[in-house]
Design a protein around this motif. Structure first.
Motif, short mmCIF file in Angstrom:
data_model
loop_
_atom_site.label_atom_id
_atom_site.label_comp_id
_atom_site.label_asym_id
_atom_site.label_seq_id
_atom_site.Cartn_x
_atom_site.Cartn_y
_atom_site.Cartn_z
N GLY A 88 -40.93 -14.37 -29.04
CA GLY A 88 -42.14 -14.51 -29.86
C GLY A 88 -42.48 -15.77 -30.23
N ALA A 89 -41.41 -16.49 -30.74
CA ALA A 89 -41.71 -17.79 -31.39
C ALA A 89 -42.21 -18.85 -30.33
CB ALA A 89 -40.24 -18.41 -31.80
N GLN A 90 -41.62 -18.61 -28.84
CA GLN A 90 -42.24 -19.40 -28.04
C GLN A 90 -43.76 -19.26 -27.62
OE1 GLN A 90 -40.99 -22.16 -26.40
NE2 GLN A 90 -39.28 -22.07 -27.83
N VAL A 134 -29.56 -17.27 -25.45
CA VAL A 134 -30.73 -16.49 -25.78
C VAL A 134 -32.03 -17.57 -26.20
CG1 VAL A 134 -31.91 -15.25 -27.57
CG2 VAL A 134 -29.72 -14.57 -26.61
N PHE A 135 -31.52 -18.73 -27.05
CA PHE A 135 -32.72 -19.63 -27.35
C PHE A 135 -33.01 -20.40 -26.11
CE2 PHE A 135 -34.08 -23.96 -28.37
CZ PHE A 135 -35.16 -23.83 -29.40
N GLN A 136 -32.43 -20.53 -25.19
CA GLN A 136 -32.88 -21.29 -23.86
C GLN A 136 -33.62 -20.45 -23.05
OE1 GLN A 136 -33.18 -24.64 -23.37
NE2 GLN A 136 -32.09 -25.04 -25.42
N GLY A 170 -40.75 -17.37 -22.53
CA GLY A 170 -41.75 -17.48 -23.54
C GLY A 170 -42.91 -18.22 -23.09
N PRO A 171 -42.99 -19.40 -22.52
CA PRO A 171 -44.11 -19.83 -22.06
C PRO A 171 -44.58 -19.25 -20.89
CG PRO A 171 -42.33 -21.73 -22.51
CD PRO A 171 -41.76 -20.45 -22.80
#
Length: 419
Positions: free
Chosen positions: A30-32, A152-154, A160-161
């Motif tokens: 969602g943040a991405q 998870v972050f990567q 995301g994009p």
């Protein structure tokens, strides 16, 4: 053998950590969406890349100021409460951005201001979250937990994009902000279910979160050489080696993209996160590494080697492979450097150490952006990338030679065999 190579999932057996991690899967994606939406919206309003470039300034300044101050705050108040307050603030700014985008009220400066507020809240939230994890898990499980977090972050940085690109034509750009705010509810729920995480106070010492405490954090780094080198070596790796600013030129002039970018540009930007995701998925062996200083040094050199070979590549797929190799090296380095911070630093200093970590991680690539751009103009984009990769290897060797305690650093011993 394959099972032993896959990611070590023991931290997920701790329910508080498992809730945070599962919620992070949703929240990071969602943040991405907002990461894509903000520059896209600004460009739609202004038609100017110069205005889009202001997101760097409006994002970096609060990240530095509130990353350092936020770490100090995390050392004096209940970290669960701080996570709830900042998480709710981040969700509120995403909702406000949705209202602004959907209504058309306000202009570029309002968007940049809201983006700046959100960056400040993120700068407090992230070091606080990282400082909580050592209170939830035994020390020997921290490398595994950091590997899971970074994977998870990567993954979010890749998915995301791509998801944003699919959704914008279907639901419209404003909806991306709304989806980000909704996704944040998962992390707020997981944080609400955490136990209280008050600071571990030193008897007779009054704790504050002012300028003096921030300075004390830097003094603490200077006195603990393992922490100092963990920061220095990351500045070297990212400050010399992050080549993202030359991706547009190489994608067009070397790999045949049309003007404005195409498949090659997307693959170059995705390659490092993909390498980190693959490294995270096959990170099960990391828990057996005790010589963590050696592991970080070797991993940084792998990063530098991958970047240097990327600059020499004339084939798109070879370039992508080398960037992915660099990303895998960065994953290993990041896992152990995060574990060092969480293990070496005392609980009363962990927030401030994580704040410095956030600033270093954010600032290094921006240093690389500045000198890579100038070097690419004078020497060529490929030469600039290769020179940066070589400088990473040389710089890492020099720093570790100067501070041999880092090379000799040994992580916590396993308390029991892995099931």
């Amino acid at each position: 053998m394959l099972r032993g190579a896959l990611a070590d999932t023991r931290p997920l057996s701790t329910i508080s950590y498992r809730r945070l991690w599962l919620a992070g899967v949703i929240t990071v994606i969602g943040a991405q969406l907002s990461v894509v939406a903000v520059p896209t919206q600004i460009y739609e309003i202004t038609g100017s890349s110069a205005y889009v470039g202001l997101t760097g300034l409006f994002g970096l300044v609060p990240l530095i100021v509130f990353g350092l101050w936020g770490g100090a705050i995390a050392d004096v108040m209940d970290r669960r409460i701080l996570l709830l307050l900042t998480g709710a603030g981040i969700a509120a700014t995403s909702l406000t951005l949705w209202v602004v985008a959907a209504s058309g009220v306000g202009g570029v400066w309002l968007i940049l201001s809201l983006f700046s507020v959100q960056s400040a809240l993120l700068a407090i939230n992230q070091p606080t979250r990282n400082a909580v994890i050592p209170r939830l898990l035994p020390a020997e499980q921290l490398p595994a937990a950091n590997a899971l977090n970074m994977t998870v972050f990567q993954l979010g940085a890749v998915v995301g994009p791509l998801l944003a690109g699919v959704l914008i034509p279907v639901v419209g750009l404003p909806t991306l902000y709304l989806l980000d705010a909704i996704a944040l509810m998962a992390t707020l729920w997981a944080t609400w279910r955490l136990p209280s995480v008050p600071p571990q106070r030193t008897a007779g010492v009054r704790q504050r979160a002012g300028f003096r405490e921030v300075v004390a954090g830097f003094r603490y780094v200077a006195l603990h050489k393992v922490l100092l080198v963990s920061f220095l070596i990351d500045v070297i790796a990212m400050g010399f080696g992050m080549p993202r600013v030359v991706f547009p030129e190489l994608s067009e002039k070397v790999f045949g993209d049309p003007p404005g970018g195409g498949l090659a540009l997307g693959l170059l930007f995705a390659a490092i996160p993909v390498g980190m995701v693959i490294g995270g998925l096959f990170s099960g062996w990391l828990h057996r590494i005790r010589r963590q200083g050696v592991a970080v040094t070797v991993a940084i050199c792998v990063w530098g080697l991958g970047i240097a070979l990327f600059g020499l590549a004339n084939s798109l797929w070879l370039a992508v492979l080398m960037l992915a190799l660099a990303g895998a090296g960065d994953l290993v380095s990041s896992v152990f450097r995060s574990s060092m911070l969480q293990t070496v630093a005392t609980d009363e200093m962990r927030g401030r150490m994580q704040g410095v970590f956030v600033v270093v991680v954010a600032g290094g690539p921006r240093l690389a952006d500045m000198w890579h751009g100038a070097a690419a103009t004078g020497l060529g984009a490929g030469v600039a990338a290769t020179a940066g990769g070589i400088a990473v290897i040389v710089g890492a060797v020099v720093v570790v030679t100067r501070f041999p305690d880092f090379w000799r650093y040994v992580g916590p011993i396993e308390s029991k065999a892995r099931p």
